[in-house]
Structure formats: structure tokens, C-alpha cells
Design a protein around this motif. Structure first.
Motif, PDB file in Angstrom:
ATOM      1  N   UNK A 142      -7.720  57.557  32.365  1.00 46.32           N
ATOM      2  CA  UNK A 142      -8.668  58.262  33.227  1.00 46.32           C
ATOM      3  C   UNK A 142      -8.794  57.535  34.554  1.00 46.32           C
ATOM      4  N   UNK A 143      -8.678  58.290  35.639  1.00 44.16           N
ATOM      5  CA  UNK A 143      -8.794  57.762  36.989  1.00 44.16           C
ATOM      6  C   UNK A 143      -9.998  58.392  37.668  1.00 44.16           C
ATOM      7  N   UNK A 144     -10.860  57.573  38.222  1.00 39.19           N
ATOM      8  CA  UNK A 144     -12.029  58.067  38.941  1.00 39.19           C
ATOM      9  C   UNK A 144     -11.605  58.563  40.327  1.00 39.19           C
ATOM     10  N   UNK A 145     -11.915  59.831  40.616  1.00 39.08           N
ATOM     11  CA  UNK A 145     -11.580  60.412  41.912  1.00 39.08           C
ATOM     12  C   UNK A 145     -12.717  60.233  42.915  1.00 39.08           C
ATOM     13  N   UNK A 146     -13.937  60.208  42.406  1.00 40.44           N
ATOM     14  CA  UNK A 146     -15.116  59.998  43.230  1.00 40.44           C
ATOM     15  C   UNK A 146     -16.237  59.543  42.305  1.00 40.44           C
ATOM     16  N   UNK A 147     -17.432  59.459  42.824  1.00 40.79           N
ATOM     17  CA  UNK A 147     -18.559  59.012  42.011  1.00 40.79           C
ATOM     18  C   UNK A 147     -18.832  59.964  40.851  1.00 40.79           C
ATOM     19  N   UNK A 148     -18.508  61.262  41.025  1.00 37.38           N
ATOM     20  CA  UNK A 148     -18.837  62.265  40.015  1.00 37.38           C
ATOM     21  C   UNK A 148     -17.635  63.032  39.488  1.00 37.38           C
ATOM     22  N   UNK A 149     -16.422  62.596  39.794  1.00 41.62           N
ATOM     23  CA  UNK A 149     -15.230  63.331  39.365  1.00 41.62           C
ATOM     24  C   UNK A 149     -14.206  62.381  38.773  1.00 41.62           C
ATOM     25  N   UNK A 150     -13.575  62.807  37.672  1.00 49.42           N
ATOM     26  CA  UNK A 150     -12.544  62.020  36.998  1.00 49.42           C
ATOM     27  C   UNK A 150     -11.354  62.914  36.661  1.00 49.42           C
ATOM     28  N   UNK A 151     -10.172  62.300  36.652  1.00 50.00           N
ATOM     29  CA  UNK A 151      -8.943  62.986  36.245  1.00 50.00           C
ATOM     30  C   UNK A 151      -8.334  62.234  35.074  1.00 50.00           C
ATOM     31  N   UNK A 152      -7.906  62.959  34.030  1.00 46.93           N
ATOM     32  CA  UNK A 152      -7.400  62.320  32.817  1.00 46.93           C
ATOM     33  C   UNK A 152      -6.060  62.910  32.402  1.00 46.93           C
ATOM     34  N   UNK A 153      -5.195  62.051  31.873  1.00 49.79           N
ATOM     35  CA  UNK A 153      -3.946  62.442  31.230  1.00 49.79           C
ATOM     36  C   UNK A 153      -3.951  61.868  29.822  1.00 49.79           C
ATOM     37  N   UNK A 154      -3.482  62.646  28.842  1.00 47.77           N
ATOM     38  CA  UNK A 154      -3.526  62.152  27.478  1.00 47.77           C
ATOM     39  C   UNK A 154      -2.408  62.681  26.613  1.00 47.77           C
ATOM     40  N   UNK A 155      -2.163  61.978  25.523  1.00 47.57           N
ATOM     41  CA  UNK A 155      -1.199  62.411  24.518  1.00 47.57           C
ATOM     42  C   UNK A 155      -1.807  62.133  23.146  1.00 47.57           C
ATOM     43  N   UNK A 156      -1.680  63.091  22.232  1.00 57.52           N
ATOM     44  CA  UNK A 156      -2.218  62.961  20.886  1.00 57.52           C
ATOM     45  C   UNK A 156      -1.135  63.275  19.868  1.00 57.52           C
ATOM     46  N   UNK A 157      -1.095  62.477  18.821  1.00 52.08           N
ATOM     47  CA  UNK A 157      -0.209  62.736  17.695  1.00 52.08           C
ATOM     48  C   UNK A 157      -1.039  63.366  16.584  1.00 52.08           C
ATOM     49  N   UNK A 158      -0.680  64.597  16.199  1.00 53.70           N
ATOM     50  CA  UNK A 158      -1.436  65.362  15.212  1.00 53.70           C
ATOM     51  C   UNK A 158      -0.589  65.564  13.968  1.00 53.70           C
ATOM     52  N   UNK A 159      -1.190  65.373  12.814  1.00 56.74           N
ATOM     53  CA  UNK A 159      -0.504  65.623  11.548  1.00 56.74           C
ATOM     54  C   UNK A 159      -1.527  66.157  10.553  1.00 56.74           C
ATOM     55  N   UNK A 160      -1.100  67.104   9.724  1.00 53.22           N
ATOM     56  CA  UNK A 160      -2.001  67.656   8.716  1.00 53.22           C
ATOM     57  C   UNK A 160      -1.195  68.332   7.621  1.00 53.22           C
ATOM     58  N   UNK A 161      -1.902  68.695   6.540  1.00 54.72           N
ATOM     59  CA  UNK A 161      -1.259  69.425   5.448  1.00 54.72           C
ATOM     60  C   UNK A 161      -0.846  70.825   5.859  1.00 54.72           C
ATOM     61  N   UNK A 162      -1.432  71.350   6.953  1.00 48.52           N
ATOM     62  CA  UNK A 162      -1.195  72.740   7.344  1.00 48.52           C
ATOM     63  C   UNK A 162      -0.098  72.894   8.386  1.00 48.52           C
ATOM     64  N   UNK A 163       0.406  71.785   8.955  1.00 43.92           N
ATOM     65  CA  UNK A 163       1.393  71.902  10.026  1.00 43.92           C
ATOM     66  C   UNK A 163       2.277  70.665  10.061  1.00 43.92           C
ATOM     67  N   UNK A 164       3.412  70.794  10.768  1.00 47.61           N
ATOM     68  CA  UNK A 164       4.276  69.644  10.994  1.00 47.61           C
ATOM     69  C   UNK A 164       3.650  68.719  12.028  1.00 47.61           C
ATOM     70  N   UNK A 165       4.177  67.511  12.116  1.00 47.14           N
ATOM     71  CA  UNK A 165       3.691  66.565  13.110  1.00 47.14           C
ATOM     72  C   UNK A 165       3.941  67.106  14.519  1.00 47.14           C
ATOM     73  N   UNK A 166       2.955  66.932  15.391  1.00 47.83           N
ATOM     74  CA  UNK A 166       3.058  67.432  16.757  1.00 47.83           C
ATOM     75  C   UNK A 166       2.550  66.393  17.737  1.00 47.83           C
ATOM     76  N   UNK A 167       3.176  66.355  18.918  1.00 50.14           N
ATOM     77  CA  UNK A 167       2.659  65.596  20.046  1.00 50.14           C
ATOM     78  C   UNK A 167       2.019  66.581  21.016  1.00 50.14           C
ATOM     79  N   UNK A 168       0.756  66.381  21.308  1.00 47.92           N
ATOM     80  CA  UNK A 168       0.015  67.277  22.185  1.00 47.92           C
ATOM     81  C   UNK A 168      -0.232  66.567  23.510  1.00 47.92           C
ATOM     82  N   UNK A 169       0.224  67.178  24.593  1.00 47.46           N
ATOM     83  CA  UNK A 169       0.024  66.633  25.931  1.00 47.46           C
ATOM     84  C   UNK A 169      -1.110  67.377  26.617  1.00 47.46           C
ATOM     85  N   UNK A 170      -1.891  66.648  27.389  1.00 43.33           N
ATOM     86  CA  UNK A 170      -3.030  67.282  28.043  1.00 43.33           C
ATOM     87  C   UNK A 170      -3.368  66.642  29.373  1.00 43.33           C
ATOM     88  N   UNK A 171      -4.023  67.417  30.214  1.00 47.83           N
ATOM     89  CA  UNK A 171      -4.523  66.936  31.502  1.00 47.83           C
ATOM     90  C   UNK A 171      -5.822  67.664  31.785  1.00 47.83           C
TER      91      UNK A 171
END
Length: 218
Positions: free
Chosen positions: A183-212
Motif C-alpha cells: 500500500x502506497x499513500x497518495x495523500x493524507x486521505x488516499x491510498x493505492x494498493x496492489x495485492x496477490x492472494x493464493x486461494x485453495x478450497x474443497x470447492x475449487x482448484x488452487x488460484x492466484x488472485x490479483x487485485x488493485x
């Protein structure tokens, strides 16, 4: 049952405006390559929006959240709202939360539930949560941990969760996630974030989820 949940949420929203004007909040707009809810993939590429409010009322912290997930490619649009109250104990080492959640997707699957959570302000900030479906008496159990690092240019967050949800009286699902976000602070009240999540469950195959996402605080 859902009409009672909606009345509760509306009442909580009124409480924010009438009991104390000194509330804090945030608005978030983001993109995710996939959308999962308790290990079940609801959509592929999605636009996500959220609104969060918090306030202090008579020694308790009240909170409200409204979230939407709009599918771009394929899958279901989803809507999630909830609100509740929390209280800190033992010189803020422990906190407890009680609230109600309501989840719906298109074409109309719905879930209303009671949530009880206990958190510790210690290493990895563990949180244990129990959710009870108000219509079918089904339970979900979750354990979440997280840790943040303040670096020179941005902050880095690590988080993980493990859960088990009862899909029916005879079927349950295990799910897991590991995430990394910057997370990068853009100003006193604004932030920008980049993320990646590894998800696994009995209902689906393993997935990498990218987000911004970008968030505005007020």
C-alpha cells in the motif's frame, strides 16, 4: 428473516447519523482477477466497491460495511452488508465483536447470519470468528492472522486465513488463503494498493488472485 436483517442495518445507519456525528469512514474502488466467497468462486474478473463507517457510542465501537462485486467476464454479481458493535478488554489486548451480516448474489441466493469474533492485539493479530446462518442453523468457523511492515516507500501486509463452512447439514467445505499486499499513500486521505492472494478450497482448484484498489478515508 432477511427483512429483519435489513431493518437492523438501516437502524444502525441511522444511529451513526443521529447519535454521534463524529464518525470515520472509507470508500474503496478496486479490481480483482477472481472473486471467492468462503472458498467458492463467485466470479472471474470483477469490479469491487465498498463503504465502511465506524463510530463510538456509549463506550462501544459501532461499524457498518456495504460491499458490491460486479462481474466483468463471467459469474454472479454479489452484495454484502453488515454491522455490529465491538468492545476492547484487558487494556486493549483483547476485543470482542458481535454483528449481523447479509449476503446476496444474482440471481438471488441469500444468506443472513450472526457473527461473533474475538481478536488479540498481539503478534500476528489473530482473530477467531464464528458465524451462524439464521435461516438454516449452519455454522462457519474462521481463523485469521496478519502482520504489517512499514517500509520507506510503502507498507507491506501479510495475511492468512483458514475456515470451515457448513454448506448443508451433511456437507461442509474447508478453505484457505494467503495474501501479500503493498500500500502506497497518495495523500493524507488516499491510498493505492496492489495485492496477490493464493486461494485453495474443497470447492475449487488452487488460484492466484490479483487485485488493485484505491481507497479514500474521511
Amino acid at each position: 428473516m432477511n427483512k429483519y436483517i435489513n431493518k437492523y442495518i438501516v437502524s444502525l445507519m441511522l444511529a451513526f447519523g443521529l447519535l454521534n456525528a463524529a464518525y470515520a469512514g472509507s470508500v474503496n474502488l478496486g479490481f480483482a482477477s477472481d472473486y471467492f466467497y468462503r472458498g467458492d468462486q463467485k466470479a472471474n474478473e470483477s469490479v469491487q466497491t465498498s463503504l465502511g463507517l465506524s463510530n463510538s457510542i456509549a463506550g462501544f465501537k459501532s461499524s457498518l460495511h456495504l460491499c458490491t462485486n460486479q462481474s466483468i467476464d463471467s459469474g454472479s454479481d454479489s452484495y454484502h452488508m453488515g454491522g455490529g458493535f465491538s468492545k476492547s478488554f484487558a487494556e486493549d489486548l483483547l476485543s470482542a465483536y458481535v454483528g449481523l451480516n447479509h449476503f446476496e448474489d444474482v440471481p438471488g441466493n441469500a444468506l443472513s447470519e450472526l457473527q461473533v469474533s474475538v481478536s488479540s492485539n498481539s503478534i500476528l493479530s489473530p482473530t477467531i470468528s464464528v458465524f451462524r446462518d439464521l435461516d438454516d442453523t449452519l455454522y462457519t468457523f474462521e481463523l485469521e492472522v496478519s502482520h504489517s511492515f512499514d517500509l520507506e516507500l510503502f507498507s507491506l501486509s501479510l495475511d492468512g486465513s483458514i475456515g470451515n463452512t457448513e454448506v448443508s447439514n451433511s456437507v461442509n467445505r474447508d478453505y484457505y488463503s494467503l495474501g501479500l499486499s503493498a500500500t502506497k499513500s497518495l495523500s493524507e486521505n488516499a491510498d493505492f494498493s496492489l495485492g496477490v492472494d493464493h486461494i485453495d478450497s474443497d470447492a475449487s482448484d488452487e488460484e492466484l488472485v490479483l487485485g488493485a484498489s484505491i481507497s479514500l478515508n474521511f
